[in-house]
Design a protein around this motif. Structure first.
Motif, PDB file in Angstrom:
ATOM      1  N   HIS A 243       7.319  12.058   0.718  1.00  0.00           N
ATOM      2  CA  HIS A 243       7.751  10.897  -0.046  1.00  0.00           C
ATOM      3  C   HIS A 243       8.889  10.172   0.681  1.00  0.00           C
ATOM      4  O   HIS A 243       8.904   8.929   0.796  1.00  0.00           O
TER       5      HIS A 243
ATOM      6  N   THR B  46       0.831  -1.208   0.000  1.00  0.00           N
ATOM      7  CA  THR B  46       0.000   0.000   0.000  1.00  0.00           C
ATOM      8  C   THR B  46       0.861   1.252   0.000  1.00  0.00           C
ATOM      9  O   THR B  46       0.604   2.220  -0.742  1.00  0.00           O
ATOM     10  N   LEU B  47       1.916   1.229   0.827  1.00  0.00           N
ATOM     11  CA  LEU B  47       2.818   2.372   0.855  1.00  0.00           C
ATOM     12  C   LEU B  47       3.556   2.533  -0.469  1.00  0.00           C
ATOM     13  O   LEU B  47       3.797   3.650  -0.935  1.00  0.00           O
TER      14      LEU B  47
ATOM     15  N   SER C 207       2.441   1.793  -3.410  1.00  0.00           N
ATOM     16  CA  SER C 207       1.539   2.416  -4.381  1.00  0.00           C
ATOM     17  C   SER C 207       1.308   3.889  -4.070  1.00  0.00           C
ATOM     18  O   SER C 207       1.023   4.697  -4.959  1.00  0.00           O
ATOM     19  N   THR C 208       1.451   4.245  -2.802  1.00  0.00           N
ATOM     20  CA  THR C 208       1.240   5.636  -2.405  1.00  0.00           C
ATOM     21  C   THR C 208       2.406   6.529  -2.819  1.00  0.00           C
ATOM     22  O   THR C 208       2.230   7.733  -3.060  1.00  0.00           O
TER      23      THR C 208
ATOM     24  N   LEU D  12       2.081   8.843  -5.721  1.00  0.00           N
ATOM     25  CA  LEU D  12       1.204   9.999  -5.572  1.00  0.00           C
ATOM     26  C   LEU D  12       1.876  11.139  -4.828  1.00  0.00           C
ATOM     27  O   LEU D  12       1.276  12.214  -4.675  1.00  0.00           O
TER      28      LEU D  12
END
Length: 390
Positions: free
Chosen positions: A226, A211-212, A214-215, A218
């Protein structure tokens, strides 16, 4: 009739012997017959008693159990001593007969004997008990003791028969069985923990890391955020590797108990890493790994190797890995080299590497990670073997 001179007249017979004399002879003959039969019966009974006594003596003589008779006095002087008692306790019959049973019985054992005697006096019998008796050389032996009363012909108590059986092997077998049961329970817990850690903890951590990941895409326009998210993702990756090392250690302990030595465990570790790497690492083993490396050091070595191979697969993207394990007179050495991307200078915080260094320092050793030539890294983990033998 007689004539005047006292002679029998012609044709007359003498009177027969009196009737009571014949009866007396018959009675005497009957008494002799009865006596003879009684003597024969008595002789038969004596022979049976002698045979029974011989059988009993043979049993007492040949028995491996210590069969000892003691008098009823509080000191319990030894009255009889069989060869089994001599073999078990070391005293000869000449040395021990007439001595107090206290020569054989430490304080606790003497108390147990007194308690058994009290039970017999109160209720006629005593339950067998387990205790420790003293040998002639001062050592003690575990025995199961049975105490029984001995009575004379008139029913008077004349002593106590004591049978002591060596139960050293029996107690050792019971202890071994109990240890095996405890080991099975511990192993069951270890298997359950390893399974839960793999199926639950790692999967959740891995899902969070994805999940991180994929984040991160963004957050390209927010470098500080980041960087922080990437650091958390790296920490999760390191945590996953640590947990995997723990799972491997738990499983390796089971394999070691199943009879596999360090060499076999090293080969198994390399085989497991082959799938993640996409190729088989080269393995070189030198020295007496199966005999000179303790279980503790072997477990630590395998955990470090597993972490190193995991790093090579996940971060280095290597196409070749060389593993060398060497045992010298003084040290246990692990060297893992790869031709991958090497260490990113921008990454200064890796808990996995800190864990490897900590494992070495706990054992009094060293850990180094340097650049390989022309590319990749070289990991060296060295610990002293002094005091590591089981």
């Amino acid at each position: 009739m007689t004539d005047d001179g006292g002679q029998l007249a012609i044709g007359e017979l003498r009177d027969p012997q009196p009737a009571d004399g014949a009866e007396l002879i018959a009675d005497l003959r009957q008494e002799l017959d009865d006596t003879n039969r009684g003597l024969i019966a008595l002789h038969t009974e004596l022979e049976a008693a002698q045979r029974a006594a011989s059988r009993l003596a043979a049993i007492v003589t040949s028995s491996n159990d210590a069969m000892i008779c003691v008098d009823p006095a509080p000191t319990h002087l030894v009255q009889t001593w069989n060869p089994g008692a001599q073999r078990l306790f070391g005293h000869t019959e000449q040395q021990i007969v007439g001595q107090s049973a206290g020569v054989l019985l430490p304080a606790g054992a003497m108390d147990a004997l007194h308690a058994a005697v009290a039970e017999i006096r109160a209720g006629g019998r005593a339950e067998p008990h387990e205790t420790r008796w003293r040998r002639s050389d001062g050592t003690e032996v575990d025995v199961a003791v049975t105490v029984s009363a001995m009575s004379g012909a008139d029913g008077t108590l004349i002593g106590f028969s004591t049978v002591a059986r060596d139960i050293t092997a029996q107690l050792a077998a019971q202890a071994e069985l109990a240890a095996a049961r405890a080991e099975r329970e511990v192993q069951g817990d270890r298997d359950r923990i390893a399974r839960d850690m793999h199926d639950l903890v790692i999967q959740r951590l891995f899902g969070g890391a994805l999940t991180l990941e994929s984040t991160l895409g963004l957050l390209a326009d927010r470098p500080q955020v980041h960087k922080r998210v990437r650091r958390v993702r790296d920490d999760l990756d390191d945590t996953i590797r640590v947990i995997r090392s723990m799972i491997y250690a738990l499983r390796e302990q089971k394999q070691d108990r199943d009879g596999k030595g360090l060499r076999s465990r090293l080969v198994a570790t390399i085989e497991r890493a082959t799938e993640a790497l996409g190729f088989a690492p080269a393995l070189r083993m030198t020295g007496l790994l199966d005999t000179d490396v303790s279980t503790e050091f072997a477990d630590q070595l395998l955990a470090v190797l597993g972490e190193a191979l995991s790093n090579a697969a996940r971060h280095a993207h290597a196409t070749a890995v060389d593993v060398s394990v060497e045992v010298t007179a003084a040290d246990l050495c692990l060297r893992v080299s790869d031709n991958g991307q090497g260490i990113d200078p921008a990454v200064t915080r890796r808990s996995g590497l800190a864990n490897l260094r900590s494992r070495a320092e706990e054992l009094g050793g060293t850990f180094t990670l340097v650049a390989n030539q022309p590319a990749g890294t070289v990991l060296e983990w060295i610990v002293p073997l002094s005091g590591s033998h089981n």
